[in-house]
Write a protein that holds these residues in place. Structure first.
Motif, short mmCIF file in Angstrom:
data_model
loop_
_atom_site.label_atom_id
_atom_site.label_comp_id
_atom_site.label_asym_id
_atom_site.label_seq_id
_atom_site.Cartn_x
_atom_site.Cartn_y
_atom_site.Cartn_z
N ASP A 149 0.80 -1.23 0.00
CA ASP A 149 0.00 0.00 0.00
C ASP A 149 0.82 1.27 0.00
O ASP A 149 0.31 2.35 -0.28
N PHE A 150 2.10 1.17 0.34
CA PHE A 150 2.94 2.36 0.42
C PHE A 150 4.37 2.01 0.03
O PHE A 150 4.74 0.83 -0.06
N ALA A 151 5.17 3.04 -0.20
CA ALA A 151 6.61 2.87 -0.42
C ALA A 151 7.30 4.12 0.09
O ALA A 151 6.76 5.23 0.02
N GLY A 182 -1.87 4.06 -7.13
CA GLY A 182 -2.54 4.07 -5.83
C GLY A 182 -1.66 3.66 -4.68
O GLY A 182 -2.14 3.18 -3.65
N VAL A 183 -0.33 3.87 -4.83
CA VAL A 183 0.63 3.56 -3.77
C VAL A 183 0.97 4.86 -3.03
O VAL A 183 1.42 5.83 -3.64
N LEU A 184 0.77 4.89 -1.72
CA LEU A 184 1.11 6.05 -0.92
C LEU A 184 2.62 6.21 -0.85
O LEU A 184 3.35 5.22 -0.78
N ARG A 185 3.08 7.48 -0.84
CA ARG A 185 4.52 7.70 -0.97
C ARG A 185 5.11 8.50 0.19
O ARG A 185 4.60 9.54 0.57
N GLY A 186 6.19 7.96 0.73
CA GLY A 186 7.02 8.70 1.67
C GLY A 186 8.32 9.06 1.00
O GLY A 186 8.83 8.31 0.16
N ALA A 187 8.89 10.22 1.34
CA ALA A 187 10.14 10.68 0.74
C ALA A 187 11.15 10.94 1.85
O ALA A 187 10.84 11.68 2.80
N TYR A 188 12.35 10.33 1.75
CA TYR A 188 13.31 10.52 2.83
C TYR A 188 14.57 11.22 2.36
O TYR A 188 14.97 11.15 1.19
N GLY A 239 6.79 20.13 -4.44
CA GLY A 239 5.83 20.06 -5.54
C GLY A 239 5.11 18.74 -5.62
O GLY A 239 4.05 18.64 -6.25
N GLU A 240 5.67 17.70 -4.98
CA GLU A 240 5.05 16.38 -5.00
C GLU A 240 4.20 16.12 -3.76
O GLU A 240 3.55 15.09 -3.64
N ASN A 241 4.23 17.05 -2.80
CA ASN A 241 3.59 16.79 -1.51
C ASN A 241 2.12 17.18 -1.55
O ASN A 241 1.70 18.20 -1.00
N VAL A 242 1.35 16.37 -2.21
CA VAL A 242 -0.10 16.54 -2.28
C VAL A 242 -0.72 15.35 -1.55
O VAL A 242 -0.02 14.58 -0.90
N PHE A 243 -2.02 15.20 -1.64
CA PHE A 243 -2.65 14.05 -0.98
C PHE A 243 -2.01 12.75 -1.46
O PHE A 243 -1.75 12.56 -2.64
N GLY A 244 -1.77 11.86 -0.51
CA GLY A 244 -1.07 10.62 -0.81
C GLY A 244 0.38 10.65 -0.39
O GLY A 244 1.11 9.69 -0.59
N SER A 245 0.83 11.78 0.21
CA SER A 245 2.21 11.92 0.66
C SER A 245 2.29 11.73 2.17
O SER A 245 1.56 12.38 2.92
N LEU A 246 3.18 10.87 2.59
CA LEU A 246 3.45 10.68 4.01
C LEU A 246 4.31 11.84 4.52
O LEU A 246 4.87 12.60 3.72
N PRO A 247 4.43 12.02 5.84
CA PRO A 247 5.24 13.12 6.37
C PRO A 247 6.70 13.05 5.93
O PRO A 247 7.18 12.00 5.49
N LEU A 291 -3.57 4.35 7.85
CA LEU A 291 -2.41 4.84 7.10
C LEU A 291 -2.80 6.01 6.21
O LEU A 291 -2.02 6.96 6.02
N GLU A 292 -3.99 5.96 5.64
CA GLU A 292 -4.43 7.03 4.74
C GLU A 292 -4.48 8.38 5.45
O GLU A 292 -4.28 9.42 4.83
N ARG A 293 -4.73 8.37 6.76
CA ARG A 293 -4.77 9.63 7.50
C ARG A 293 -3.38 10.26 7.55
O ARG A 293 -3.24 11.47 7.45
N TRP A 294 -2.36 9.44 7.69
CA TRP A 294 -0.99 9.95 7.68
C TRP A 294 -0.63 10.51 6.31
O TRP A 294 0.14 11.46 6.20
N ALA A 295 -1.20 9.91 5.28
CA ALA A 295 -0.81 10.29 3.92
C ALA A 295 -1.69 11.37 3.33
O ALA A 295 -1.37 11.89 2.26
N ASN A 296 -2.77 11.72 3.97
CA ASN A 296 -3.70 12.68 3.39
C ASN A 296 -3.86 13.95 4.23
O ASN A 296 -4.86 14.63 4.14
N THR A 297 -2.84 14.24 5.02
CA THR A 297 -2.81 15.51 5.73
C THR A 297 -2.05 16.51 4.86
O THR A 297 -0.89 16.29 4.54
N PRO A 298 -2.70 17.59 4.44
CA PRO A 298 -2.04 18.48 3.47
C PRO A 298 -0.85 19.23 4.04
O PRO A 298 -0.82 19.58 5.22
N TYR A 299 0.14 19.43 3.20
CA TYR A 299 1.26 20.29 3.52
C TYR A 299 0.82 21.74 3.34
O TYR A 299 -0.20 22.05 2.73
N PHE A 300 1.64 22.66 3.83
CA PHE A 300 1.40 24.06 3.53
C PHE A 300 1.40 24.24 2.01
O PHE A 300 2.26 23.72 1.31
N GLY A 301 0.44 24.96 1.52
CA GLY A 301 0.41 25.27 0.10
C GLY A 301 -0.22 24.21 -0.76
O GLY A 301 -0.36 24.38 -1.95
#
Length: 247
Positions: free
Chosen positions: A63-65, A91-97, A119-127, A236-246
């Motif tokens: 579900d995520f990577a 439909g894979v949720l994404r985290g960026a490290y 620019g990629e931090n829209v819905f579906g992005s982990l913190p 998990l979707e709650r972690w990935a669907n909290t919007p960033y600033f902007g």
């Protein structure tokens, strides 16, 4: 009307409970972990530049990577943006490290990370995620001060509290097992195959657990790390669907 002899009725009464038990066993999850799972990867999972089939990754139940985005002040994973686009389509949720260089100032690295990921931090992005696994020859107090500065700046710039990646051994020996960061969410690396990971630095819970570095995942042509998400932390979707600033 169909009549059933006493002998047949007796056999059915014996067989039905056995069939019902077998059905219940088949319907009960076995050794497969029901918690959301997903790989973490970098450019190494793109040998010779080959792409990842993210639809196959998703089809295999992941579900995520968690994807390496940046390192230091001048490196960006050349596959980061293409992976992000393909992950969203699948439909894979994404985290960026971010992979830090502790021998370089944290502020330019924080800016580099946010510029590449914003620019990629829209819905579906982990913190945001800070991957702490190499000291660059720096003393624990230098690393601790560096981390505070990077984490604080990234949180100000994104509006989200970052996640820290840490392995128990590294944290104890290279970061003096400090407890200054255990209010941050933890992505723990522990390959002990036990029911619960070893937690460093006074952490009492974890968000992601890296369980192996040798997973074979459909859609990825070489082995990768594999992780599970701690369902006790909420959907998990709650972690990935909290919007960033902007966003």
């Amino acid at each position: 009307m169909v009549t059933v002899s006493a002998g047949i009725r007796k056999k059915l009464l014996v067989a039905l409970p056995l069939a019902l038990a077998a059905a219940l066993v088949a319907a009960t999850p076995g050794s497969a972990d029901p918690r959301p799972s997903g790989p973490d990867l970098s450019a190494w999972q793109h040998p010779s530049g080959s792409p990842i089939d993210w639809k196959a990754v998703k089809g295999a139940g992941h579900d995520f990577a968690l994807v390496k985005a940046t390192e230091g002040t001048d490196y960006t994973n050349p596959h980061f943006h293409e992976d992000t686009t393909a992950m969203r389509a699948a439909g894979v949720l994404r985290g960026a490290y971010h992979f830090p260089r502790f021998d370089q100032a944290p502020e330019p690295q924080a800016l580099h990370y946010v510029q590449e990921t914003f620019g990629e931090n829209v819905f579906g992005s982990l913190p945001p995620i800070l991957d702490v696994e190499r000291s660059n020859g720096q003393a624990p107090q230098v690393i601790i001060d560096w981390m505070h500065r990077w984490l604080n700046l990234v949180q100000v710039l994104t509006g989200r509290q970052p996640i820290i990646y840490a392995a128990p051994g590294f944290w104890r020996y290279e970061v003096a097992d400090t407890r200054e960061f255990n209010h941050y969410p933890l992505w723990v690396a522990d390959w002990n195959q036990g029911p619960w990971p070893d937690l460093p630095g006074g952490w009492t819970n974890w968000v992601f657990w890296q369980t192996t570095d040798r997973a074979s995942i459909p859609g990825i042509s070489v082995p990768s790390d594999s992780n599970i998400y701690n369902g006790d932390m909420g959907p998990l979707e709650r972690w990935a669907n909290t919007p960033y600033f902007g966003s």
